[in-house]
Design an enzyme around this catalytic site. Sequence first.
Site, PDB file in Angstrom:
ATOM      1  CG  ASP A 189       5.705 -28.493  19.570  1.00  0.00           C
ATOM      2  OD1 ASP A 189       5.952 -29.055  18.492  1.00  0.00           O
ATOM      3  OD2 ASP A 189       4.859 -27.583  19.689  1.00  0.00           O
TER       4      ASP A 189
ATOM      5  CE  LYS B  95       5.711 -25.862  11.836  1.00  0.00           C
ATOM      6  NZ  LYS B  95       4.490 -26.516  12.312  1.00  0.00           N
TER       7      LYS B  95
ATOM      8  NE  ARG C  10      -0.352 -26.242   6.104  1.00  0.00           N
ATOM      9  CZ  ARG C  10       0.390 -25.208   6.454  1.00  0.00           C
ATOM     10  NH1 ARG C  10       0.620 -24.969   7.735  1.00  0.00           N
ATOM     11  NH2 ARG C  10       0.929 -24.418   5.556  1.00  0.00           N
TER      12      ARG C  10
ATOM     13  CE1 TYR D 109     -17.962 -36.709  12.303  1.00  0.00           C
ATOM     14  CE2 TYR D 109     -19.369 -36.026  10.469  1.00  0.00           C
ATOM     15  CZ  TYR D 109     -18.680 -35.732  11.647  1.00  0.00           C
ATOM     16  OH  TYR D 109     -18.714 -34.452  12.139  1.00  0.00           O
TER      17      TYR D 109
ATOM     18  CB  THR E   2       3.172 -29.931  12.573  1.00  0.00           C
ATOM     19  OG1 THR E   2       4.534 -29.516  12.440  1.00  0.00           O
ATOM     20  CG2 THR E   2       2.452 -28.986  13.526  1.00  0.00           C
TER      21      THR E   2
ATOM     22  CD  GLU F 249     -18.226 -38.498  16.655  1.00  0.00           C
ATOM     23  OE1 GLU F 249     -18.850 -39.232  17.442  1.00  0.00           O
ATOM     24  OE2 GLU F 249     -18.487 -37.285  16.496  1.00  0.00           O
TER      25      GLU F 249
END
Length: 476
Positions: free
Chosen positions: A242, A271, A277, A97, A268, A99
């Site tokens: 984008d 692609k 991802r 974790y 992203t 954060e």
Amino acid sequence: MYNSQNGKFCHPERQRRIPHFYARDSSPRQGGAQNDSISTDTNSTSMSHLSQFDPEIANAIESELIRQRQVLEMIPSENFTSEAVLEAMGSVLTNKYSEGYPGKRYYGGNEYIDQIENLARDRAKALFGVSHANVQSYSGSPANQAVCFGLVSPGDKIMGLHLFYGGHLTHGWNVNFSGVYYTSVQYVTGRDGYIDYDALAKQVSEEKPKLIFVGATAYPRKFDFSTLAQIAKSVDAYLVADISHIAGLVISEDHPSPVGHADVITTTTHKTLRGPRGAIILCNGESSEPLKAPPERSRKYLPTMIDRAVFPGLQGGPHNHQTAAIAVALKEAATPEFKEYGHQVMRNAKALAQALLDEGIALITGGTDNHLILADLTPLNIGGKQAQNVLDEVGITLNKNMIPFDTRKPFDPSGIRLGTPALTTRGFNEEDMRVIGKIIGEVLKDSTNETIKNKARDTVRELTEKHPLYPGLTVL
């Protein structure tokens, strides 16, 4: 053909033109040491723990691996990551974790996570030529949500390309957060499928949005970022580019870059960038101070606005295994081989477009300037859903898609969308595209003819065997 000496997915005559990121390079360095930049293990890679503990999941994954190997994957938003990326995604980093941001975490034990995230951020900044990069967004939609959250307020007016004309859900579609929490106005293309920049400038002048999205999921032409920037500046709107579909082509310089024109850039990473991802948000401005709110919302403080929108605005801890895999993909994208990959994606797309035209298939805008093609099947008297299904039957995977001014419904539109990124990764070239275009045309023009479909299946099998995918990889 798969060359066992260097692991490249290519015919020996085409090695110059095909990227090598799937290689298991066993060539010795000086002193006999192996090249450790890419895996040197030439034995099969398996997931023995998974297959023993959960054979149902293992079998499903193995079946998907076989499917990917045996079909022509032509959905333009899909690609094949390198095994190095797959290894980073399946690493122990998923246990941690984290954060916050490097040097500013709310949890201890993050010294190595900080190293990884800084590598990803620095590589993104260097590749795209910006001063700030956020690599924590879980994917493209959360990245666009973060941009809206950070730059405008609920009820503010935003604009984006209409979904049915090639845009994306997060650019203001009425059932998406972007069309529910903000006042959304959509722009469309002309009858010819091109964006009419004069009409857009007039609409922007009348609507006066605070934020304008530019980018698309089914637009086969280049964007004029310079003109779009002038349009946005005319009403002092933020311009958000984008580039999720074209990021790899921007890096290879096969598509103009929005840097220097757009205020914020989102993309992203899975692609044409060919990573896992994930998503990246890029901008320029004063160094980010994520622990305190900026004195005002302005372009000067974009890095802080973006970082605070991602965390704590929308997300908790980042997915560290994803961050590492993004860093790996960005290192791959910085190589000359990746630039050649982008060039080949473009060559393949143009060859495929011409082959489809030769088969009498109508293309929106008459062709392509990027990695994707949008076809209008109306003259063939076949719907997009039927076309998608019949091509699935012969081993060609693409998707049904709305076309500009479509008179059919989204679940059975008039068009199909297809592209070349994934097949180019496997080593396909222009001649392969001409063969694929021909069999697509033959099947769509006589979709109930079993002789034609059997011939297509044989051709697909020949092509996929010629260009193997992930040799040696197995789940069982």
